[in-house]
Design an enzyme around this catalytic site. Structure first.
Site, PDB file in Angstrom:
ATOM      1  N   ASP A 184      -1.106   6.947  -3.580  1.00  0.00           N
ATOM      2  CA  ASP A 184      -1.821   5.972  -2.750  1.00  0.00           C
ATOM      3  C   ASP A 184      -2.533   5.009  -3.682  1.00  0.00           C
ATOM      4  OD1 ASP A 184      -1.086   7.053  -0.285  1.00  0.00           O
ATOM      5  OD2 ASP A 184      -2.784   8.438  -0.255  1.00  0.00           O
TER       6      ASP A 184
ATOM      7  N   ASP B 230       2.713   4.015   4.198  1.00  0.00           N
ATOM      8  CA  ASP B 230       1.743   4.140   5.288  1.00  0.00           C
ATOM      9  C   ASP B 230       1.659   2.840   6.083  1.00  0.00           C
ATOM     10  OD1 ASP B 230       1.139   6.691   4.279  1.00  0.00           O
ATOM     11  OD2 ASP B 230      -0.528   5.923   3.085  1.00  0.00           O
TER      12      ASP B 230
END
EC number: 3.4.23.36
Length: 176
Positions: free
Chosen positions: A116, A142
């Site tokens: 991330d 995401d």
């Protein structure tokens, strides 16, 4: 047949963008390093997540792998129907979700964690009190999943409106 190729092409593009961006982060940004993009509001922050969205269910790798395989199978099955019915927006939405799901699946399956790196920091006043909020760090996969889900809602609203218009035209009382 071209319709089916487009679906998989869109999913592949989402997957490649996700994997390329993660590769760049792993190669050039050290873990926890923060690179301002738009001041403190938007930063690149290298982070590893062994859980799901927002860091929940940490270290449940096999659970996520099994769930993702089921979800991906369902998306592919349902997308074949939406493509056949020429539901372009819904098919595109499912392609984004598929590409994002496969992007995070790939990371979990190979590395046991997801890279991330996109971080948003909100500072504002609420009822006279200063609020300082960091949105959980996320990635391109995401984002593709969230955009895909949002487009499904939009497609549902469009379909509902079209059905409502059709129903109202069908049930108009006959006027003398």
């Amino acid at each position: 047949m071209l319709k089916y190729y487009k679906f998989y092409l869109y999913a592949l593009i989402a997957f490649i963008l996700d994997q390329a961006s993660k590769w760049l982060i792993v190669k050039y940004v050290t873990i926890d390093e923060q690179i301002p993009v738009l001041g403190e509001f938007f930063q690149i922050t290298s982070h590893r997540n062994r859980g799901a969205a927002f860091g929940i269910l940490q270290n449940q790798r096999w659970f996520f792998i099994v769930v993702t395989l089921v979800v991906v199978s369902g998306i592919i099955w349902y997308s074949l129907r939406t493509i056949r019915e020429d539901k372009k927006l819904l098919s595109f939405s499912l392609a984004l979700i598929l590409g994002g799901a496969l992007g995070n699946f790939f990371d979990r399956a190979l590395f046991g964690q997801v890279v991330d790196f996109l971080q948003l920091h909100f500072q504002f006043s609420l009822f006279g009190k200063a609020v300082d909020y960091y949105f959980p760090i996320f990635n391109v996969a995401d984002s593709a999943i969230c955009v895909g889900v949002a487009l499904i809602f939009i497609d549902s609203l469009i379909s509902w409106r079209q059905e409502s218009k059709g129903a109202s035209h069908e049930h108009k009382p006959d006027l003398p």
